[in-house]
Design a protein around this motif. Sequence first.
Motif, PDB file in Angstrom:
ATOM      1  N   VAL A 137       0.664  -1.048  -0.101  1.00  0.00           N
ATOM      2  CA  VAL A 137       0.009   0.248   0.036  1.00  0.00           C
ATOM      3  C   VAL A 137       0.987   1.221  -0.012  1.00  0.00           C
ATOM      4  O   VAL A 137       1.717   1.394   0.744  1.00  0.00           O
ATOM      5  N   VAL A 138       0.886   2.151  -1.122  1.00  0.00           N
ATOM      6  CA  VAL A 138       1.667   3.104  -1.083  1.00  0.00           C
ATOM      7  C   VAL A 138       1.015   4.512  -1.540  1.00  0.00           C
ATOM      8  O   VAL A 138      -0.027   4.285  -2.320  1.00  0.00           O
ATOM      9  N   THR A 139       1.450   5.396  -1.535  1.00  0.00           N
ATOM     10  CA  THR A 139       0.812   6.779  -1.859  1.00  0.00           C
ATOM     11  C   THR A 139       1.528   7.080  -3.311  1.00  0.00           C
ATOM     12  O   THR A 139       2.762   6.599  -3.722  1.00  0.00           O
ATOM     13  N   HIS A 140       0.785   7.722  -4.072  1.00  0.00           N
ATOM     14  CA  HIS A 140       1.339   8.300  -5.411  1.00  0.00           C
ATOM     15  C   HIS A 140       2.577   8.928  -5.192  1.00  0.00           C
ATOM     16  O   HIS A 140       3.729   8.739  -6.176  1.00  0.00           O
ATOM     17  N   ASP A 172      -4.118   8.181  -2.189  1.00  0.00           N
ATOM     18  CA  ASP A 172      -3.541   9.539  -2.200  1.00  0.00           C
ATOM     19  C   ASP A 172      -2.650  10.150  -1.170  1.00  0.00           C
ATOM     20  O   ASP A 172      -1.849  11.103  -1.385  1.00  0.00           O
ATOM     21  N   THR A 173      -3.292   9.688   0.039  1.00  0.00           N
ATOM     22  CA  THR A 173      -2.624  10.253   1.093  1.00  0.00           C
ATOM     23  C   THR A 173      -1.988   9.251   2.160  1.00  0.00           C
ATOM     24  O   THR A 173      -2.391   7.989   2.231  1.00  0.00           O
ATOM     25  N   MET A 174      -1.114   9.505   3.258  1.00  0.00           N
ATOM     26  CA  MET A 174      -0.433   8.631   4.187  1.00  0.00           C
ATOM     27  C   MET A 174      -1.608   8.113   5.177  1.00  0.00           C
ATOM     28  O   MET A 174      -1.551   7.207   5.548  1.00  0.00           O
ATOM     29  N   HIS A 175      -2.584   9.133   5.312  1.00  0.00           N
ATOM     30  CA  HIS A 175      -3.701   8.532   6.022  1.00  0.00           C
ATOM     31  C   HIS A 175      -4.511   7.402   5.432  1.00  0.00           C
ATOM     32  O   HIS A 175      -4.740   6.639   6.154  1.00  0.00           O
ATOM     33  N   GLU A 176      -4.675   7.625   4.366  1.00  0.00           N
ATOM     34  CA  GLU A 176      -5.316   6.516   3.591  1.00  0.00           C
ATOM     35  C   GLU A 176      -4.397   5.209   3.533  1.00  0.00           C
ATOM     36  O   GLU A 176      -5.054   4.104   3.540  1.00  0.00           O
ATOM     37  N   ARG A 177      -3.268   5.528   3.117  1.00  0.00           N
ATOM     38  CA  ARG A 177      -2.165   4.379   3.211  1.00  0.00           C
ATOM     39  C   ARG A 177      -2.329   3.747   4.552  1.00  0.00           C
ATOM     40  O   ARG A 177      -2.498   2.056   4.652  1.00  0.00           O
TER      41      ARG A 177
END
Length: 181
Positions: A66-69, A88-93
């Motif tokens: 799981v990585v961000t763009h 999109d974000t570290m929080h989503e990651r």
Amino acid sequence: MSERFNLAVYCGANMGNDPLFATRARELGTLCAQRGIGVVYGGGQNGLMGTVAGAALNAGGKVYGVVTHQLVGMEGVYPGQTTIDIVDTMHERKALMIDKADAFVAMPGGPGTLEEFFEVFSWQFLEIHSKPVALLNVNGYWDKLIEAMEYMSTTGLLKPSYLERLIVAQTPEELLEKLGR
Ligand code: AMP
């Protein structure tokens, strides 16, 4: 044990200068593969993160990155992963990693690892999740952190029962045993 079990591994995007870190990272990835445990991690190629993923994939295991763009450019993406989610974000990651995992372990790592560890450790107390949280204390790397948390506990800022829930293992083998795997 046939049901799928995924372990989120938080660890350094760097290798560190103690060769035992990489040795234990490879052991953990290999053992997970051998025991049918999927590895959820930050998706990157570098450092101990890439070492765990590479070992798991080489041993025929499942790896869920799981990585961000933004980090695709900065940290690369380990090739051949079972799945790779780009968010999109570290929080989503972090949220997706928490969602995909059945347990969490922090191997030696830096501030990013600590941030991820403390989120899942403290969220246990808030009952946001009820999944096991562990430290893989390679060569005593986390001794000072454990000492600091014991001090928090004796000074009344961390409930002893919360600290007791934390799994501490010296080796990947001991970790998986404590996780019942
Ligand atoms: P580090 O332990 O500092 O080497 O970082 C390990 C991983 O954590 C890397 O994939 C970083 O992208 C990630 N990371 C760094 N800072 C943070 C943060 N504030 N929150 C979540 N993950 C982070």
